[in-house]
Design a protein around this motif. Structure first.
Motif, PDB file in Angstrom:
ATOM      1  N   LYS A 267       0.830  -1.199   0.000  1.00 43.14           N
ATOM      2  CA  LYS A 267       0.000   0.000   0.000  1.00 43.14           C
ATOM      3  C   LYS A 267       0.870   1.256   0.000  1.00 43.14           C
ATOM      4  O   LYS A 267       1.916   1.291   0.640  1.00 43.14           O
ATOM      5  CB  LYS A 267      -0.883   0.016   1.250  1.00 43.14           C
ATOM      6  N   PHE A 268       0.393   2.262  -0.707  1.00 44.88           N
ATOM      7  CA  PHE A 268       1.020   3.565  -0.573  1.00 44.88           C
ATOM      8  C   PHE A 268       0.153   4.390   0.348  1.00 44.88           C
ATOM      9  O   PHE A 268      -1.062   4.279   0.343  1.00 44.88           O
ATOM     10  CB  PHE A 268       1.141   4.246  -1.940  1.00 44.88           C
ATOM     11  N   LYS A 269       0.803   5.220   1.153  1.00 44.82           N
ATOM     12  CA  LYS A 269       0.033   6.007   2.102  1.00 44.82           C
ATOM     13  C   LYS A 269      -0.124   7.414   1.592  1.00 44.82           C
ATOM     14  O   LYS A 269       0.717   7.931   0.871  1.00 44.82           O
ATOM     15  CB  LYS A 269       0.766   6.047   3.427  1.00 44.82           C
ATOM     16  N   GLU A 270      -1.219   8.011   2.046  1.00 42.09           N
ATOM     17  CA  GLU A 270      -1.401   9.394   1.671  1.00 42.09           C
ATOM     18  C   GLU A 270      -0.767  10.249   2.756  1.00 42.09           C
ATOM     19  O   GLU A 270      -1.171  10.186   3.920  1.00 42.09           O
ATOM     20  CB  GLU A 270      -2.892   9.680   1.572  1.00 42.09           C
ATOM     21  N   VAL A 271       0.273  10.966   2.401  1.00 48.06           N
ATOM     22  CA  VAL A 271       0.968  11.765   3.398  1.00 48.06           C
ATOM     23  C   VAL A 271       0.903  13.211   2.957  1.00 48.06           C
ATOM     24  O   VAL A 271       1.149  13.507   1.793  1.00 48.06           O
ATOM     25  CB  VAL A 271       2.438  11.316   3.508  1.00 48.06           C
ATOM     26  N   PRO A 272       0.549  14.120   3.871  1.00 43.52           N
ATOM     27  CA  PRO A 272       0.525  15.531   3.463  1.00 43.52           C
ATOM     28  C   PRO A 272       1.913  15.965   3.029  1.00 43.52           C
ATOM     29  O   PRO A 272       2.907  15.559   3.620  1.00 43.52           O
ATOM     30  CB  PRO A 272       0.082  16.265   4.729  1.00 43.52           C
TER      31      PRO A 272
ATOM     32  N   LEU C 187       5.196  11.188  10.102  1.00 44.43           N
ATOM     33  CA  LEU C 187       4.811  11.583   8.739  1.00 44.43           C
ATOM     34  C   LEU C 187       5.992  11.483   7.782  1.00 44.43           C
ATOM     35  O   LEU C 187       5.871  10.963   6.675  1.00 44.43           O
ATOM     36  CB  LEU C 187       4.268  13.009   8.747  1.00 44.43           C
ATOM     37  N   THR C 188       7.133  11.956   8.235  1.00 43.47           N
ATOM     38  CA  THR C 188       8.340  11.876   7.403  1.00 43.47           C
ATOM     39  C   THR C 188       8.663  10.422   7.121  1.00 43.47           C
ATOM     40  O   THR C 188       9.048  10.044   6.010  1.00 43.47           O
ATOM     41  CB  THR C 188       9.513  12.532   8.133  1.00 43.47           C
ATOM     42  N   GLN C 189       8.528   9.619   8.160  1.00 48.90           N
ATOM     43  CA  GLN C 189       8.813   8.202   8.047  1.00 48.90           C
ATOM     44  C   GLN C 189       7.928   7.573   6.961  1.00 48.90           C
ATOM     45  O   GLN C 189       8.416   6.874   6.073  1.00 48.90           O
ATOM     46  CB  GLN C 189       8.504   7.581   9.400  1.00 48.90           C
ATOM     47  N   ALA C 190       6.641   7.885   7.042  1.00 47.33           N
ATOM     48  CA  ALA C 190       5.702   7.330   6.069  1.00 47.33           C
ATOM     49  C   ALA C 190       6.070   7.805   4.672  1.00 47.33           C
ATOM     50  O   ALA C 190       6.029   7.039   3.701  1.00 47.33           O
ATOM     51  CB  ALA C 190       4.289   7.764   6.414  1.00 47.33           C
ATOM     52  N   ASN C 191       6.452   9.067   4.609  1.00 55.32           N
ATOM     53  CA  ASN C 191       6.841   9.653   3.341  1.00 55.32           C
ATOM     54  C   ASN C 191       8.034   8.929   2.734  1.00 55.32           C
ATOM     55  O   ASN C 191       8.043   8.577   1.552  1.00 55.32           O
ATOM     56  CB  ASN C 191       7.254  11.095   3.617  1.00 55.32           C
TER      57      ASN C 191
END
Lengths: 322, 371, 317, 450
Positions: A267-272, C187-191
């Protein structure tokens, strides 16, 4: 007395002045910029946010390590002006790095003795008894095995237990725990969290639990406050927040946290996009608006959103809930 | 690109200017303190006054011309003469006053003199050109000191850094372990090795001269002259080298070993950066600022150490001048020399500050510590 | 399928004042091309040392370094240091170091550091290399004008991306990521995880991801390896590992991971990992194991379990 | 206490540290022995005593152990007293006068002639001083008569010194040879000693009935004691021995004093920051510019050469030392340590934090640098002495070295004179440095594995 909040924070600001050459004013880093909340006796509250969002500054201001720039803190209804010894003994502090939190040149006994000596607590015999008491409470038993040891002789988990023991040695009413388990191994983490919980229940402590890791929160606290760029953007009970996040930032945050699940890999996540704003020059209006996909043009980028309560006991600072 | 370059140039200039101001300030205060200390906070003035009074009363009492004056009259005469002499010497003014009369105190005048290199006249020593002006005497000797000690220090500095880099590459080898065990040899200062070297090579083996700058009489041909100077320089340079090199190699080796376990060095190694390149770009380059700081400290201690080393070798620089001044009790020369040392230290600090700024991007580009 | 990386009985011991530390003790595994493998375990279990052993980044106090490593068919252990540097480093394997925040030289501009592998291994000219760097920056999401900046001018997340860009710039086959996101925000991690997934597809990369964070590891994992006290205790497909771990240690480890979305009773492992200086004889996990029995005094075999899983435990023998 | 013991145990891992500890133990033992055996007053008396104290010592004699390294037999000083080593005969001459004949007979076997010859007369008389003359018969039968003098003035100890070496008659007689060679060497080979029995006859005429005379024949050796002697006949051993406690106390006091003030100041600056810190930093810069050695020289010149005054000046100058910068850097790092924050959170005051939390933290860095700094101060003292600013009262290694240097010991080949104090300085320096390096490796975590 019991219905009075343990600690009540009103419009708290903590700004740090930046200077060049040590005297030319450059600007202010607005680390905490207008924060309100109450914590009740025996209530555990989590502050969650990314690093640099001001949550640690908030913790230190509550602890009295920083003087607030503006705003007030009431402790059991008393306004804190100058933070005397009395207040210091009411608040315990647990830090992130257990090894760093312990003076390496003192043994466990001395470490636990220090707060009592500083606060002129009890007689010599009482202090010795208290040391044994708290060590037993944090399960560093048999006490005699640990009392003479220096921090470097202990494992990470044991070090954190000593830190917890020190934080409660003066019988405080409030614990401030700043990322208490983030530097520990997964296997020890749970143990320490459970210990904290036990201590909290045994003494009916109020707890300010600060973390960036939302997944540990549900095992510990009742309410979550979400902080973004020096402001609280959402306050809600744990379950409510996890299942019904309102603020776009909270939603992104929850989305980004993985559970151990092999499906994740596909899955790809939606990240701001982007990064949190600089606290030296925060954007006008809602501080999240430059990264927000739901922003309302002309409103979010102009005016600071007030606190709304779309669901009872669930507060959110976002124009979407106007 | 160009704008950024200009910006960093401006920043560098501003930084340099700020440092210059700070060091000038430090220099002024340092020299003033030196004056106060050198005069024992005015104690030396008291001694001088007493000397003046004694010599004048001696001359009045022994002078046959005043034989028929009464004691009263003699006293009066003495007081008058003393007052005149004190005024001439400027000793009538207070040594130091910490009020609005500060600018009229002797200490302040000394300070102005020192800052304008006006050290007055020597009592006994004179320059080869015959001048008794302290500044001229010092100026004549300065190049000798600078020649010897700058070259000595630079030799030690570059050799030790080079050897240390090689050793840090060969960690654990025989040479490396040898360098560790030899390090205590640098305990002794250069003058000490000077004495030992003179004992061996000059006194015992008679291979090299005991000291001095050139043999006496100086050889006529320029070639022979240069050869003689070089022969005279061998022992002082070796003394300096032996005393400095072991500790220097040891500490740089350790320093490089510590820095070669930095994450970015390991990363560079993983990237396949070849050995020499790795040392140059990833070990030497980032550590230049501390290396330069230590060069500054080394030079500063060298200026001091030079005094004794020179006098052991009778090298005609500032150190030997010091020795001569001490032996002939030439106060103005001693004070002047002390001031010159303060200047040398100030200049050293400043130059290295400037070089520091050149190699540290945090200063060049800005940023760095804001608070 | 031909394995891209094959490791046989790899050992890496360190000499310390207290004794010899057996950081990596007889590790063998294979990794197929274009797969991502995670290595999980508590701190001090030898996972970072394993990465360094594969990369031949040996510390000064190395005591023993033996075994076989085949990378893309090359017998890496038989290469000299210089051959290894030329043939393997950044040609076959690149590396994203732990605490990548410090992995950049503070006094060299980011761009020229990222370009360096190209100058060394591809013999490109500087301008050409910088052009390629800008391209790579775009892929990992670093603003292209950062090429001209010094590391201290970049945020932690950006530095991390720059390091990842550096790992990709020469198009290697295998990238070893050592805790690439542990110091970063959620968030950075997910990015970055998103970026890593995308890059993997785009460049047909093989990953080895080393982490202690099991939840995050699932973001990338196709294969999973659990290490304990310098040894592999479990190896298999990620799907099996996350849903049904077999080794008692893996089970306990999974049970200690807090989850956000489901309620579960958390558990922890009592005691501490053994010292690697004198590890216990027999199964190294036995002293902390809730399922230990008499056989555990003996060294457990590496059992081939179904679905190609391997477990080092007497329970499955 | 326990940690100290552990540190010592860890030190024994390093061979060099063991050597260093051995040296240190030796030096300390030597210092203690010296202070007990030769009390301060006695040391000062001996060192300033001059001729009176040291009359029987040769000038610039080498240490006695030199003989073990040379096949030649080197002469030691011999004092031949008339009561013990000579035969006395007395005969009456005239009414009141008597003639006393003192006959020395001694065997000389050394390979070198004595360095100097002297006769000591111990006459007793009231008004009329005795008249003496000397006849010297060498082993090969040459006979010299000289030294016909009246023993007039007598020093406080009742001794009258007559230098045979400077007897005008003999000096003229032997010409290019010196007197000792003339009397002790062979006639055919003026560089080789004629071994055998010498006979020295001293004839004294006494003019008073109660008068008497005793004599001593002093054959000064070329070696003396463990350390030899200097130009003033002083036993260098006194200087070497007393140099030990002086060097130790000077080095330790300077190093310790300097470190304590600098550490406290650095801690204050780093902890309080802001104005205090900038002030301290500016002061450090100023301190860097003040030339230490020149100022010490000036103090020595204009004020006092006493080693304790120099020490005090040094300590005052070093209240702020350049190491403040290093300490400050460590403190700045340490001041944000979590445990300091924790201490603040439970209410520890500024002073408590500085003295109980910050400073103990840097002790591991301090101990090695303290030990390493000691030799530099020991050498500083020596350096000042070499410049001629040594303590005028106390014997120190630097003074011995300075005397040697000033008296041209190197030109004249008196190497022992230079080498002995140099050896002491070097050994002491080595001891401290070896321990210091080892401590550095124990305490500095970054160096531990290197």
């Amino acid at each position: 007395m019991q219905d009075q909040a343990l600690i009540s924070v009103k419009n708290l600001h903590k700004w740090f002045e930046l200077r060049k050459w040590g005297f030319i004013h450059v600007g202010f880093v607005r680390a905490v910029d207008g924060v309100d909340f109450d914590i009740q006796h025996g209530e555990a509250v989590t502050f969650v946010g990314e690093s640099g969002c001001g949550k640690s500054t908030l913790a230190r201001t509550i602890l009295g390590l920083y003087q607030p720039t503006k705003g007030e803190i009431f402790f059991e209804g008393k306004r804190l002006q100058r933070l005397g010894r009395w207040y210091r003994s009411q608040v315990g502090y647990i830090q992130q790095d257990p090894y760093g939190a312990l003076p390496p040149f003192m043994n466990v006994r001395r470490i636990l003795l220090e707060p009592m000596v500083v606060n002129r607590w009890g007689t010599r015999a009482e202090r010795e008894r208290r040391i044994r008491e708290v060590l037993e409470e944090v399960k560093l038993t048999p006490v005699e095995d640990f009392i003479g040891k220096f921090p470097h002789m202990l494992s990470g988990g044991q070090q954190q237990r000593v830190v917890i023991a020190r934080s409660i040695v003066l019988n405080p009413k409030l614990l401030v725990a700043d990322e208490p388990v983030s530097m520990l191994d997964a296997s020890v983490r749970v143990e320490i969290l459970q210990l904290l919980q036990r201590v909290q229940e045994a003494h009916n402590l109020g707890v300010v639990y600060i973390t960036h890791d939302l997944s540990t929160v549900r095992y510990f606290s009742e309410r979550i406050f979400v902080m973004y760029a020096a402001k609280l953007v959402e306050k809600a009970p744990v379950r409510e927040l996890i299942h019904n996040p309102l603020h776009p930032y909270t939603r992104a945050l929850l989305d980004a946290i993985p559970d151990p699940d092999p499906e994740n890999a596909f899955k790809f996540k939606e990240v701001p996009p982007g990064e949190p704003p600089s606290l030296l020059n925060p954007p006008p209006g809602c501080r999240f608006h430059p990264r927000c996909k739901d922003k309302i043009e002309g409103l979010c980028d102009r005016e600071i959103p007030p606190e709304f309560e779309p669901v009872p006991n669930h507060y959110v600072s976002c124009w979407l809930y106007k | 690109m160009a704008r950024k370059g200009l910006q960093s140039l401006i920043r560098l200039a501003r930084y340099t200017f700020m440092r210059a101001v700070a060091i000038f300030f430090a220099l002024v205060v340092g020299i003033f303190l030196t004056i106060v200390i050198a005069n024992m906070g005015g104690y030396v003035d008291k001694i001088k006054k007493a000397q003046v009074e004694e010599s004048i009363s001696m001359s009045v009492f022994t002078n046959p011309a005043y034989k028929n004056l009464t004691t009263e009259e003699k006293r009066e005469l003495i007081d008058k003469l003393v007052a005149l002499e004190l005024e001439r010497l400027g000793l009538d003014k207070p040594f130091i006053r910490l009020d609005r009369n500060f600018l009229r105190s002797r200490a302040f005048r000394y300070l102005i003199d020192a800052l304008t290199l006006n050290f007055g006249f020597a009592e006994h020593i004179h320059s080869t050109s015959g001048s008794k002006r302290v500044w001229i005497i010092i100026k004549e000797r300065l190049p000798y000191s600078v020649l010897l000690f700058t070259s000595a220090n630079l030799i030690v500095f570059f050799t030790s850094i080079y050897v240390a880099l090689v050793l840090s590459r060969r960690y654990g080898s025989i040479w490396d372990r040898l360098s560790v065990s030899l390090a205590p040899l640098s305990t002794a200062p250069p003058w000490f090795y000077g004495v030992i070297l003179i004992l061996i090579f000059a006194a015992s083996l008679r291979l090299l001269p005991f000291g001095g700058f050139v043999s006496i009489p100086p050889p006529k041909s320029p070639f022979a002259y240069a050869l003689s100077v070089i022969l005279h320089m061998i022992l002082p340079l070796s003394a300096w080298f032996i005393s400095g090199i072991f500790a220097s190699v040891y500490s740089w080796r350790t320093f490089f070993l510590i820095y070669s376990s930095e994450d970015y060095v390991e990363m560079a190694r993983a990237k396949g950066v070849p050995g020499r390149e790795l040392e140059r770009r990833y070990i030497l380059r980032p550590t230049l600022p501390p290396i330069i700081t230590s060069l500054a400290l080394m030079l500063i201690s060298a200026w001091m150490g030079a005094i004794i080393t020179e006098s052991v070798f009778k090298w005609p620089g500032l150190g030997t001048l010091y020795m001569e001044a001490i032996n002939s009790f030439d106060t103005p020369v001693i004070v002047g020399l002390t001031m010159i040392y303060a200047y040398l230290l100030g200049i050293t600090v400043f130059v290295l500050d400037f070089v520091y700024a050149l190699v540290d991007p945090r200063i060049k580009v800005g940023g760095g510590s804001a608070t | 399928m031909e394995a891209l990386l094959k490791v046989e009985d790899l050992k890496l011991y360190f000499r310390t004042t207290k004794g010899v530390v057996q950081a990596v003790d007889g590790v063998s595994f294979e990794l197929a091309s274009h797969t991502a493998m995670v290595i999980v375990g508590e701190s001090g279990c030898g996972k970072s040392s394993l990465a360094k052993a594969i990369l031949r980044l040996l510390p000064r106090n190395t005591h023993t370094y033996t075994g076989k490593i085949y990378i893309d068919g090359i017998d890496a252990m038989s290469l000299s240091d210089e051959q290894f540097r030329r043939q393997i480093r950044w040609q076959k394997i690149s590396y994203v170091a732990q605490a990548a925040m410090n992995a950049l030289n503070p006094v060299i501009k980011v761009g020229s550091q990222v370009a360096e592998p190209l100058l060394i291994h591809r013999r490109m000219r500087k301008e050409e290399a910088l052009r390629k760097v800008v391209e790579t920056f775009q892929i990992v999401g670093v603003p292209t004008d950062f090429v001209d900046r010094y590391p201290f001018e970049l945020s932690g997340g950006m530095r991390q991306r720059a390091v990842i860009a550096m790992a990709l710039v020469t198009n290697p086959k295998l990238v070893i990521l050592d805790e690439p996101t542990s110091a970063l925000d959620v968030l950075t991690q997910a990015n970055i995880m998103n970026a890593l997934k995308r890059i993997k597809e785009e460049f047909e990369l093989t990953y080895i991801l080393i982490t202690h964070d099991i939840a995050t590891s699932s973001e990338l994992a196709e294969r999973a390896m659990v290490m304990y006290a310098g040894q592999i205790v479990e190896l298999g497909n990620a799907g099996h590992f996350y849903l049904e771990p077999l080794h008692p240690y893996s089970q306990k480890l999974m049970a200690s991971v807090p989850t956000l979305r489901e309620d579960k009773e958390l558990d922890f492992i009592p005691g501490q990992p053994p010292s690697l200086i004198n590890p216990p004889a027999g199964c190294r996990f036995a002293p902390r194991c809730h399922k230990r029995f008499s056989a555990c005094d003996r060294e457990p075999p590496m059992v081939d379990y179904k679905d190609g899983r391997k477990i080092k435990c007497h329970l499955y023998a | 206490m326990k940690r100290l013991w552990e540190t010592l145990q860890e030190l024994t891992r390093f061979k060099s540290a063991l050597v260093g500890l051995g040296i240190l133990a030796f030096i300390v033992a030597l210092a203690i022995y010296t202070v007990i055996a030769i009390p301060y007053g006695e040391a000062v008396r001996l060192w300033r005593g001059g001729e009176d104290v040291w009359r029987y010592n040769p000038v610039n004699a080498k240490p006695a152990w030199i003989s073990y390294f040379t096949p030649r037999k080197l002469p030691q000083t011999r004092v031949l007293r008339s009561e013990e080593h000579a035969q006395m005969e007395e005969e009456t001459v005239g009414k009141t006068s008597r003639k006393v004949t003192i006959t020395y007979q001694f065997r000389y076997t050394a390979d070198l002639p004595p360095s100097e010859l002297a006769l000591v007369y111990k006459p007793v008389f009231k008004k009329k001083s005795p008249l003496v003359s000397v006849t010297w018969v060498t082993p090969d039968g040459r006979e010299y008569t000289f030294g016909r003098i009246t023993v007039k003035s007598v020093s406080v100890h009742g001794r009258y010194w007559y230098s045979v070496s400077r007897d005008q008659k003999l000096v003229q007689l032997f010409g290019t040879q010196n007197v000792e060679e003339g009397l002790f060497c062979r006639a055919d080979d003026p560089k080789r000693v004629q071994k055998g029995d010498h006979r020295v006859v001293i004839t004294a005429y006494l003019f008073e009935p109660d008068a008497s005379i005793e004599t001593e024949l002093v054959l000064y050796g070329t070696v003396h004691g463990l350390a030899g002697t200097d130009h003033l006949r002083r036993d260098i051993m006194v200087g070497l021995l007393w140099g030990t406690p002086v060097a130790l106390s000077f080095g330790l006091a300077a190093s310790l004093g300097t470190m304590i003030t600098s550490v406290i100041i650095a801690a204050l600056g780093a902890w309080f920051g802001g104005f205090v810190d900038s002030l301290i930093q500016r002061l450090t810069e100023i301190r860097m510019i003040i030339p230490t050695l020149p100022i010490l020289i000036m103090v020595g010149m204009f004020f006092s050469k006493s080693i304790w005054v120099i020490l005090a000046t040094l300590l005052v100058l070093n209240i702020i030392e350049s190491s403040v910068k290093n300490y400050r850097a460590i403190f700045l790092q340490e001041k944000n340590a979590p445990y300091i924050e924790a201490a603040r959170s439970y209410g520890a005051g500024h002073m408590r934090i500085i003295f109980r939390y910050l400073i103990p933290r840097v002790i591991p860095w301090l101990i090695p640098s303290f030990v390493l700094a000691v030799p530099s101060y020991v050498f500083l003292e020596a350096a000042l002495a070499v410049l001629g600013l040594g303590d005028p009262v106390l014997p120190t290694w630097g003074k011995v070295l300075s005397d040697a240097y000033g008296r041209g010991a190197l030109f004249q080949g008196h190497y022992y004179w230079v080498l002995e104090p140099a050896f002491m300085l070097m050994v002491t320096g080595f001891g401290f440095t070896m321990i210091g390096h080892a401590l550095d490796r124990i305490f500095n975590p970054r160096l531990r594995e290197i």
